[in-house]
Design an enzyme around this catalytic site. Sequence first.
Site, PDB file in Angstrom:
ATOM      1  N   GLN B 223       0.826  -1.212   0.000  1.00 25.94           N
ATOM      2  CA  GLN B 223       0.000   0.000   0.000  1.00 25.94           C
ATOM      3  C   GLN B 223       0.861   1.263   0.000  1.00 25.94           C
ATOM      4  O   GLN B 223       0.350   2.353  -0.111  1.00 25.94           O
ATOM      5  CB  GLN B 223      -0.901   0.019   1.247  1.00 25.94           C
ATOM      6  N   CYS B 371      -8.614   1.880   9.373  1.00 20.18           N
ATOM      7  CA  CYS B 371      -8.807   3.028  10.253  1.00 20.18           C
ATOM      8  C   CYS B 371      -7.507   3.800  10.346  1.00 20.18           C
ATOM      9  O   CYS B 371      -6.477   3.361   9.882  1.00 20.18           O
ATOM     10  CB  CYS B 371      -9.252   2.604  11.642  1.00 20.18           C
ATOM     11  N   GLU B 740     -12.964   4.673   5.796  1.00 22.27           N
ATOM     12  CA  GLU B 740     -12.946   3.818   6.971  1.00 22.27           C
ATOM     13  C   GLU B 740     -14.016   4.122   8.004  1.00 22.27           C
ATOM     14  O   GLU B 740     -14.195   3.366   8.950  1.00 22.27           O
ATOM     15  CB  GLU B 740     -11.559   3.951   7.622  1.00 22.27           C
TER      16      GLU B 740
END
Lengths: 289, 796
Positions: B223, B371, B740
């Site tokens: 990522q 999150c 999120e």
Amino acid sequence: MYPSRFHYEAPSTLDEAFEAIEAYGDEAKILAGGMSLIPLIKLRFAAPACIVDINNIPGLDYLEEESDGSLRIGALCRHRTLERSSLLRNNYPVMFATAPLIADPMVRNRGTLVGSICHADPQGDWASVMLSLGGEIIARNAEGRERSIPVSQFVVGPFQNSLQTGEIAVAAKVPPARGTRTGTYLKLERRVGDFATVGVAINLEMSGGTINRAGIALTGVGGNNIQCTSAEQSLAGKSLNASTIDQAARLAADAAQPKNDVRGSIEYKRHIVYTFVQRGLSSREARAA
Amino acid sequence: MAQALDEIKIGGLGASRKRVEDDRFLVGKGNYIDDFKLPGMLHMEILRSPLAHARIKSIDTSKAWQIPGVHMVLTGDMAAQHNLAWMPTISYDTQPVLATDKVRFQGQEIACVVADDPYIAKDGCEAIVVEYEPLPVIVNPYQAVAEGAPIIRDDKEGQTDNICYRWEVGDREGTERAFAQADLVSKIELHYPRSHPSPIECCGSIADYNAATTKLTVYMTTQAPHIIRAAVAIVAELPEHMIRVISPDIGGGFGNKVPVYPGYVCSILCSILLARPVKWIEDKTGNLISTHYARDIYYKGELALRKDGKILGVRFHCDTDNGMSFSDAQPTKFKIGLIHSAFAAYGIPFGYMTAQGHYTNKAPGGVAYRCSFRVTEAMFFQERQIHAAADDLGMDQAEFRRVNLVKDDQFPFRTPYGFLLDSGQYEKCLDVALNAIGYKEFLREKEEARAQGRRLGIGISTMTEPLGAGNSREYDILGIKMFDSAELRVHPSGKAILKIGSKTQGQGHETTFAQIVTHELGIPAADILVQHGDTDNTPFGMGTYASRSTPTAGAATSMVARKIRAKARKLAAHLLEVSDEDVEWELGRFYVRGAPNRGVTIQECAMAAYGNMPDGMEPGLENNAYYDPPNMTWPFAAYIVTVEVDPETGVWDVLRMVAVDDCGVRINPMIVEGQIMGGMAEAFAMANMQFITYDAEGNCVGSNYMDYLLPTAWETPGFELHEVVTPSPHHPIGAKGIGECACVGGPAAFVNAVHNALDDLRIRNIDMPLLPHRVWEAMKYKRDVSGMPPLKTEAG
């Protein structure tokens, strides 16, 4: 995930299949739906030397009622066929209730009832259903001799069946009903595709409100599928009322041999057996019959 | 006069444009890591520890070396020769690459085998013989600090206990004074269970070291490719410019693909040693038992309350179970992420929190699973604490929240833990949610049902979340500040390529980020290609996690487009033969002030940049921007769930679920709604079924998808979505993070609803997931139910 090396045979007749399993003996494994076998070899929990894929053998994919009123389910009859069968909907309510609760749609497209019972996973649903129906497995050997093994004697331990080396389970059989069948299968699962926390198969064969034969069997609460003989006997010759239902449910809960695990405590699972037997016997269909 | 462009039609701000990524994904034309095949490529498999804690007495690899087709059997001792048996973590601890002295969790990497194909590599792993001496196992923080507990990290000099950090923040004395003035103190203790982000695609890499050029190309599931390149340069001591990290299509990340894993390092080392490409594709069990987990925090909190419902102060302590190393993916300054964002929305004057981390015999991690650095836990603790406090006060759940939520005129609002909330309309969100669910009617229905022996319940949860780290003053990872970047090239025909430093894993960046350019320049979104995930060909960025891409790279995209527009204005003035000041802008077009018919399009300006620029102007129409956000963006949401609990089995069904999200300006509303639904599905999963636990021997329960339960379409309830829009005052286009929110704020809504259904039984807490047997136990014995491992498994 990568399985160990294995030999693969895809015979087009039963005779060829027998040749293959004769060559490899106990090291040969029959592949029908493969929905349990493939994950096991993929994880290398099982490493059979030879896989005998019977999917190309004609004449094993059937579901039919014989002239004597018994039901025969071929070794390649998929869960999906059972799920959509009007014969089962009308005459085999416990089977019709079970089929849509087997795993998930993808598994139901490939997996088979006979394969599931041969696999003898204590959390498998079909063995309980067949116990409640008094069902049998038809085993055949290379000479073409067939023998019937009651499921109660076929499933002998966790992942163990009583097939002899050189035999292939070619069908399952349900005997004719003694009266009108009612019944259901209740399954507590955490998610679609999960094994049962508790599964309860109920099959009643009744005439005019009297129970001629009761079949009650449990999934997921013991080392095997459990036939609740005492509960069954308590209902034989009786009619359904609050008291007979409660007694049968208690006897079934006593017959369970659950363990503490991630799916719940012993106490909880027994309670669910009680609740499900009670609910199953109290259902409108059961009472109406 | 030329007709003004319709921004929605050309795919600009607010257009629910279909995701351009889906064209390739839906027809199987995506390129995931396992799709890449390089000439001469070898395959690597990893041998993992079956035990959770054991001393390694010996490792015999001789049989594996003898298998035809095996090229390399790498052990910890061999890696140590290259100083790679251990590697640093993001939280300044160390983590083993391959075990040398001990194994410290089940699934730990012991050796790897490189072979012609993965089957042979797996055979090689099976041929390795490891002798173990089992050691006592620790599976929760309380065992870790118990007297006589074995020291898990005996490899670390000076480590005499199993504590990996201590942390505190807030005003202790002020908070004590607030508690002294309280009419009532409401307390709750609970556990947010260990979970795993579990992307469907597991981790993997192909390391391709070219011995002739000494360039190392690593294709990997990451990522954050740029940060990984920096990490590889540091860990492997390679020159950064000779490392190229390519992150192709990714089958989900959810935070799991932020860290560096041993498999990546081993494939790189093996490629360097063998001078051939080495591919490693992790299997599902490997992913679930060894890569970074999330959550696993034990919370003890208390609120100081006044009789009228006002919260005077908050105090809490968190014990984290960090596994065998302190590997939290979080900004350097913080030891338990941004968990101190808990209670931010409630306008509490005083707060103080402490935290302590513990080594256990479990996989390391602490990633931000959907999150912003442990904010999911923060919001869950907050909403469970708020729920309990309202009950303690005998106050209505909605009213108690209303009394305490920060009011519209209080923004920007400084929280007791030091955050600055940028904007919001909290009460309005709550009201929209209450109206949508029919709050008062449901409470009546609940009472009527109760009289018939049925158990209905309603649960409210609100959330806010600091999204978009930086700013660079406070946020860095490994010393690199948390800004982000964008580079925009407009080609002669007016088509453009946007390159960003963040990296999509399914969020739809290739769609959304083009829309930002469209909004700024009027170039149709279909004419803009978005590129990312290749460190040689994109500007430096911190990657995509913590809902930071739109707040940072999205802002950088706006800023670079504005730079392009500024240059285009000069080109337009030249083409229109007027001065710059006489040129006006409307979407996609410059025109002469007072003569709107005399104009040039952005495309005509682009052509002029290459063929007809004014004297002295540098040719070309491209630029870049690095955006250092002045603050986080703070979305807000109110979620309400209604449930019915089966009193006999403990099974609960969701009746309705209403979500009201305020994420500021919505760039692509369809993608925003998709994000909310996806997050809510995960919230439901946490509340209902999804967790990892361990038995007393440290065996991971949840090591495959039959045990680690992800909900299917069958179980997942429907969601009713509503919106409120409060633009972020500091983001260039007013957007806030949204990826999120539902995953962060959702779980408590489900859990509160089930507790509400049992509100006559005096049950304080049932730990997630609210499995039927836990709910049943709580109902039967009218007691709390803890989910703390070890799992009870003894036969009965």
